[in-house]
Design a protein around this motif. Structure first.
Motif, PDB file in Angstrom:
ATOM      1  N   GLN A 134      97.619  81.089 -54.567  1.00  0.00           N
ATOM      2  CA  GLN A 134      98.604  80.113 -54.107  1.00  0.00           C
ATOM      3  C   GLN A 134      99.284  79.512 -55.339  1.00  0.00           C
ATOM      4  OE1 GLN A 134     100.479  79.372 -51.556  1.00  0.00           O
ATOM      5  NE2 GLN A 134      98.856  78.734 -50.159  1.00  0.00           N
ATOM      6  N   PRO A 135     100.463  79.987 -55.706  1.00  0.00           N
ATOM      7  CA  PRO A 135     101.077  79.549 -56.955  1.00  0.00           C
ATOM      8  C   PRO A 135     101.538  78.098 -56.976  1.00  0.00           C
ATOM      9  CG  PRO A 135     102.582  80.965 -55.761  1.00  0.00           C
ATOM     10  CD  PRO A 135     101.279  80.991 -55.012  1.00  0.00           C
ATOM     11  N   THR A 136     101.455  77.405 -55.844  1.00  0.00           N
ATOM     12  CA  THR A 136     101.897  76.017 -55.800  1.00  0.00           C
ATOM     13  C   THR A 136     100.723  75.034 -55.781  1.00  0.00           C
ATOM     14  OG1 THR A 136     102.037  76.129 -53.392  1.00  0.00           O
ATOM     15  CG2 THR A 136     104.063  76.591 -54.642  1.00  0.00           C
TER      16      THR A 136
ATOM     17  N   ILE B  71      97.718  77.734 -64.958  1.00  0.00           N
ATOM     18  CA  ILE B  71      98.119  79.130 -65.121  1.00  0.00           C
ATOM     19  C   ILE B  71      98.170  79.790 -63.754  1.00  0.00           C
ATOM     20  CG2 ILE B  71      97.495  81.379 -66.100  1.00  0.00           C
ATOM     21  CD1 ILE B  71      95.883  79.745 -68.245  1.00  0.00           C
ATOM     22  N   ASN B  72      99.278  80.436 -63.447  1.00  0.00           N
ATOM     23  CA  ASN B  72      99.383  81.235 -62.228  1.00  0.00           C
ATOM     24  C   ASN B  72      99.014  82.673 -62.570  1.00  0.00           C
ATOM     25  OD1 ASN B  72     100.105  79.645 -60.023  1.00  0.00           O
ATOM     26  ND2 ASN B  72     102.214  79.491 -60.730  1.00  0.00           N
ATOM     27  N   ALA B  73      97.888  83.130 -62.016  1.00  0.00           N
ATOM     28  CA  ALA B  73      97.475  84.519 -62.211  1.00  0.00           C
ATOM     29  C   ALA B  73      97.935  85.382 -61.041  1.00  0.00           C
ATOM     30  CB  ALA B  73      95.953  84.602 -62.361  1.00  0.00           C
ATOM     31  N   TYR B  74      98.200  84.781 -59.904  1.00  0.00           N
ATOM     32  CA  TYR B  74      98.738  85.405 -58.699  1.00  0.00           C
ATOM     33  C   TYR B  74      97.784  86.325 -57.945  1.00  0.00           C
ATOM     34  CZ  TYR B  74     103.220  83.442 -60.021  1.00  0.00           C
ATOM     35  OH  TYR B  74     104.223  82.565 -60.347  1.00  0.00           O
TER      36      TYR B  74
ATOM     37  N   ASP C  57     108.929  77.473 -58.891  1.00  0.00           N
ATOM     38  CA  ASP C  57     108.747  76.110 -59.406  1.00  0.00           C
ATOM     39  C   ASP C  57     107.306  75.692 -59.116  1.00  0.00           C
ATOM     40  OD1 ASP C  57     108.821  73.458 -60.181  1.00  0.00           O
ATOM     41  OD2 ASP C  57     110.026  72.806 -58.466  1.00  0.00           O
ATOM     42  N   SER C  58     106.410  75.972 -60.030  1.00  0.00           N
ATOM     43  CA  SER C  58     105.001  75.612 -59.849  1.00  0.00           C
ATOM     44  C   SER C  58     104.809  74.108 -59.771  1.00  0.00           C
ATOM     45  CB  SER C  58     104.156  76.172 -60.998  1.00  0.00           C
ATOM     46  OG  SER C  58     104.133  77.567 -60.931  1.00  0.00           O
TER      47      SER C  58
ATOM     48  N   LEU D 128      88.961  77.639 -61.169  1.00  0.00           N
ATOM     49  CA  LEU D 128      89.574  78.811 -60.556  1.00  0.00           C
ATOM     50  C   LEU D 128      89.950  78.462 -59.123  1.00  0.00           C
ATOM     51  CD1 LEU D 128      90.224  81.802 -61.062  1.00  0.00           C
ATOM     52  CD2 LEU D 128      87.997  82.335 -60.076  1.00  0.00           C
ATOM     53  N   CYS D 129      91.225  78.527 -58.817  1.00  0.00           N
ATOM     54  CA  CYS D 129      91.734  78.187 -57.489  1.00  0.00           C
ATOM     55  C   CYS D 129      92.020  79.486 -56.744  1.00  0.00           C
ATOM     56  CB  CYS D 129      93.013  77.354 -57.601  1.00  0.00           C
ATOM     57  SG  CYS D 129      92.843  75.881 -58.622  1.00  0.00           S
ATOM     58  N   ASP D 130      91.065  79.931 -55.973  1.00  0.00           N
ATOM     59  CA  ASP D 130      91.203  81.180 -55.227  1.00  0.00           C
ATOM     60  C   ASP D 130      91.504  80.841 -53.771  1.00  0.00           C
ATOM     61  OD1 ASP D 130      91.126  83.875 -54.517  1.00  0.00           O
ATOM     62  OD2 ASP D 130      88.970  83.814 -54.128  1.00  0.00           O
ATOM     63  N   ILE D 131      92.736  80.465 -53.535  1.00  0.00           N
ATOM     64  CA  ILE D 131      93.160  80.040 -52.208  1.00  0.00           C
ATOM     65  C   ILE D 131      94.379  80.871 -51.831  1.00  0.00           C
ATOM     66  CG2 ILE D 131      94.031  78.109 -50.840  1.00  0.00           C
ATOM     67  CD1 ILE D 131      92.494  76.285 -52.811  1.00  0.00           C
ATOM     68  N   ASN D 132      94.239  81.634 -50.755  1.00  0.00           N
ATOM     69  CA  ASN D 132      95.337  82.506 -50.351  1.00  0.00           C
ATOM     70  C   ASN D 132      96.238  81.903 -49.300  1.00  0.00           C
ATOM     71  OD1 ASN D 132      94.727  84.707 -52.063  1.00  0.00           O
ATOM     72  ND2 ASN D 132      92.965  85.136 -50.770  1.00  0.00           N
TER      73      ASN D 132
END
Length: 173
Positions: free
Chosen positions: A118-120, A132-135, A163-164, A83-87
């Motif tokens: 962070q979608p990138t 997966i981008n959950a946004y 463009d992920s 889980l990438c929880d980076i804003n």
């Protein structure tokens, strides 16, 4: 995966303004409610921080002992969800190599990376096979994520509005 803490986020924590449900705990609890045996990986650095917070002398050996043999690391797991929880900013990988922070085990076990803020992020972890981008980390978003993870190959039908892959060829491999 965590991001480097910014001055503003540190200030918000110090003032008691940061909070809410930890996204990793929320995802874990939702998976458990569906019958999965889910847990949150604790890095050697996080273990040392807990020792310091408890007023104990940190055991530096935890850091060095945090390295795992591949067979030991994957023996009790069927899937890893990172889980990438980076804003803002870039990810901050743990200091330990051979632990769970750095995605070195993508050929040994299925890994799904879920980016919440962070979608990138794929540019920082191009070795991951499923991204997966959950946004966001809203409860309803995680409900949909868990439901879609459980329903198979046809689960994700949405189109990524950005463009992920960040124009990087190795993120597509």
């Amino acid at each position: 995966m965590k991001g480097a803490e910014s001055g503003m986020s540190a200030l918000a924590k110090a003032m008691g303004m940061a909070g809410g449900t930890n996204p990793a705990e929320l995802l874990r609890d939702k998976l458990i409610s569906k019958g999965f045996d889910a847990f949150i990986y604790e890095s050697p650095v996080d273990k040392m921080k807990k020792q310091i917070e408890a007023g104990e002398k940190p055991d530096i050996n935890i850091y060095f002992a945090g390295k795992n043999a591949i067979a030991d690391f994957v023996k009790d797991m069927d899937l890893v969800i990172t889980l990438c929880d980076i804003n803002e900013g870039r990810p901050s990988f743990g200091l330990s190599k051979g632990g769970g922070e750095i995605l070195w085990y993508v050929f040994e076990i299925p890994v799904v990376a879920v980016s919440c803020g962070q979608p990138t992020m794929l540019a920082d972890i191009p070795q991951v096979r499923t991204y997966i981008n959950a946004y966001d980390t809203k409860d309803s978003t995680f409900d949909a994520l868990v439901e879609n993870l459980m329903t198979g190959e046809e689960a994700f039908k949405g189109q990524d509005p950005i463009d992920s892959f960040c124009g990087l060829f190795d993120a597509r491999l």
